[in-house]
Design a protein around this motif. Structure first.
Motif, PDB file in Angstrom:
ATOM      1  N   ARG A   1     -28.016 -15.010 -26.535  1.00 22.03           N
ATOM      2  CA  ARG A   1     -27.136 -15.881 -26.084  1.00 22.03           C
ATOM      3  C   ARG A   1     -25.540 -15.279 -26.736  1.00 22.03           C
ATOM      4  O   ARG A   1     -24.391 -15.585 -26.251  1.00 22.03           O
ATOM      5  N   GLN A   2     -25.703 -14.593 -27.687  1.00 18.20           N
ATOM      6  CA  GLN A   2     -24.529 -14.282 -28.626  1.00 18.20           C
ATOM      7  C   GLN A   2     -23.937 -12.965 -28.022  1.00 18.20           C
ATOM      8  O   GLN A   2     -22.715 -12.862 -28.057  1.00 18.20           O
ATOM      9  N   VAL A   3     -24.515 -12.295 -27.069  1.00 18.70           N
ATOM     10  CA  VAL A   3     -23.983 -11.081 -26.617  1.00 18.70           C
ATOM     11  C   VAL A   3     -24.241 -11.012 -25.053  1.00 18.70           C
ATOM     12  O   VAL A   3     -25.089 -11.680 -24.545  1.00 18.70           O
TER      13      VAL A   3
ATOM     14  N   HIS B   1     -27.726   0.392 -34.638  1.00 21.47           N
ATOM     15  CA  HIS B   1     -26.839   0.027 -33.799  1.00 21.47           C
ATOM     16  C   HIS B   1     -26.897  -1.509 -33.326  1.00 21.47           C
ATOM     17  O   HIS B   1     -27.951  -1.732 -32.681  1.00 21.47           O
ATOM     18  N   ARG B   2     -26.260  -2.505 -33.289  1.00 22.51           N
ATOM     19  CA  ARG B   2     -26.208  -3.683 -32.982  1.00 22.51           C
ATOM     20  C   ARG B   2     -25.462  -4.014 -31.771  1.00 22.51           C
ATOM     21  O   ARG B   2     -24.006  -3.574 -31.523  1.00 22.51           O
ATOM     22  N   THR B   3     -25.838  -4.469 -30.601  1.00 21.73           N
ATOM     23  CA  THR B   3     -25.063  -4.926 -29.411  1.00 21.73           C
ATOM     24  C   THR B   3     -23.901  -5.553 -29.439  1.00 21.73           C
ATOM     25  O   THR B   3     -23.102  -5.671 -28.441  1.00 21.73           O
ATOM     26  N   ASP B   4     -23.518  -6.368 -30.366  1.00 18.12           N
ATOM     27  CA  ASP B   4     -22.248  -6.926 -30.518  1.00 18.12           C
ATOM     28  C   ASP B   4     -21.202  -6.048 -31.302  1.00 18.12           C
ATOM     29  O   ASP B   4     -20.051  -6.597 -31.691  1.00 18.12           O
TER      30      ASP B   4
ATOM     31  N   LEU C   1     -32.097 -13.588 -36.967  1.00 24.17           N
ATOM     32  CA  LEU C   1     -32.891 -14.819 -36.660  1.00 24.17           C
ATOM     33  C   LEU C   1     -32.182 -16.168 -36.853  1.00 24.17           C
ATOM     34  O   LEU C   1     -32.627 -16.873 -37.891  1.00 24.17           O
ATOM     35  N   PRO C   2     -31.033 -16.318 -36.173  1.00 24.43           N
ATOM     36  CA  PRO C   2     -30.241 -17.369 -36.435  1.00 24.43           C
ATOM     37  C   PRO C   2     -30.761 -18.918 -35.961  1.00 24.43           C
ATOM     38  O   PRO C   2     -29.939 -19.744 -35.926  1.00 24.43           O
ATOM     39  N   TYR C   3     -31.874 -18.871 -35.642  1.00 21.92           N
ATOM     40  CA  TYR C   3     -32.422 -20.198 -34.800  1.00 21.92           C
ATOM     41  C   TYR C   3     -32.738 -21.154 -36.056  1.00 21.92           C
ATOM     42  O   TYR C   3     -32.792 -20.726 -37.086  1.00 21.92           O
ATOM     43  N   GLN C   4     -32.748 -22.525 -35.398  1.00 25.10           N
ATOM     44  CA  GLN C   4     -33.051 -23.527 -36.436  1.00 25.10           C
ATOM     45  C   GLN C   4     -34.186 -24.309 -35.790  1.00 25.10           C
ATOM     46  O   GLN C   4     -34.188 -24.600 -34.468  1.00 25.10           O
TER      47      GLN C   4
END
Length: 296
Positions: free
Chosen positions: A104-106, A276-279, A222-225
């Motif tokens: 959902r970040q990108v 490369h990161r997609t953001d 891995l930004p999930y909680q």
């Protein structure tokens, strides 16, 4: 048949927008780079460089050497010409299911970013006089920017005709031009033994090249909680983790080990490797990639 027709129509409608975006990215990067100039046989002057032990005396430019005002051999200069023979660059991007994912970040899937970078790189290379082709059965090289349309169409043909190798995230075993260049766009999460075998096969041709790993930002952080169920995308099943934050450090270590492994495999075969990161802006990745190819 009806579903196939609808899918083909959707892909066709997307092509012009993709080509426009690729040309825009390539044009932005082209303002800050020069062509892939290489030393070799040709008539175009490239540069003077100082004489080093082992250089043939016949390559010394005596007029330039005389201007240096220094004695032999410190004042000797070699006149280098640019290699004018066009080189074939073979392009491939991963069509496996993991490339269809985004967090959902990108707003962009990894596959879509790979498509954009592949066509943008092709546009830059064609501007510089290189030959470009897709790495697939029956592909032919293109030599002008008008060939971008054909490359884009071949890119979509790969989407609709995935093979077992595609699902494994590996390029097909096709005949490659000797001493050419390959550029691979993938998340490179396949087992290291498989990647090692692939690069070994390339090195035996021989070809050189570059591997660009494309990752979603959530795959790197891995930004999930809390309690999260992760669904497998490539027949690897689901995983329910009660507290994701408790495995974050171990996950980061595994990802680093994978990246270090791919980088090491690439370096031993003379290949480049980047992430490369997609953001991140696609221009940043394209500039780094193009400069890496120019140095080879």
């Amino acid at each position: 048949m009806a579903n196939d027709a609808l899918a083909a129509e959707a892909l066709g409608a997307r092509l012009p927008a993709l080509l426009i975006a690729a040309d825009r990215v390539a044009s932005t990067v082209a303002q800050g780079v020069h062509g892939r100039r290489r030393v070799g046989q040709g008539d175009s002057f490239w540069q003077f460089r100082r004489f080093v032990s082992g250089d043939p005396l016949g390559r010394i430019d005596w007029r330039q050497s005389a201007k240096s005002g220094r004695g032999a051999p410190d004042g000797w200069f070699i006149r280098e010409t640019e290699w004018e023979a066009a080189q074939t660059v073979c392009l491939w991007r991963d069509t496996s299911s993991s490339m269809r994912w985004r967090s959902r970040q990108v707003a962009v899937e990894k596959r879509d970013r790979a498509n954009l970078l592949l066509l943008s790189l092709a546009s830059l290379l064609l501007r510089g006089g290189e030959r470009v082709m897709m790495m697939q059965q029956g592909a032919r090289s293109v030599t002008s920017r008008t060939g971008l349309d054909r490359l884009a169409a071949e890119l979509d043909n790969v989407n609709s005709s995935a093979t077992a190798n595609d699902e494994a995230g590996l390029p097909p075993d096709v005949r490659l031009p000797r001493h050419g260049t390959v550029v691979l766009f993938s998340d490179f999460l396949s087992p290291l033994d498989e990647i090692r075998a692939l690069i070994g096969r390339f090195a035996a041709v021989p070809v050189t090249g570059y591997l660009l790993q494309i990752l979603d930002p959530a795959e790197t952080a891995l930004p999930y909680q809390g309690r999260i169920r992760f669904r497998g995308l490539e027949h690897d099943g689901d995983a329910l983790i009660p507290r994701v934050e408790s495995v974050r450090d171990a996950y980061a270590e595994r990802l680093r080990a994978q990246q270090d492994g791919v980088a090491s495999i690439s370096a031993r075969a003379g290949f480049g490797f980047g992430v490369h990161r997609t953001d991140q802006p696609p221009e940043m990745a394209l500039l780094t990639l193009y400069q890496a190819l120019a140095a080879r």
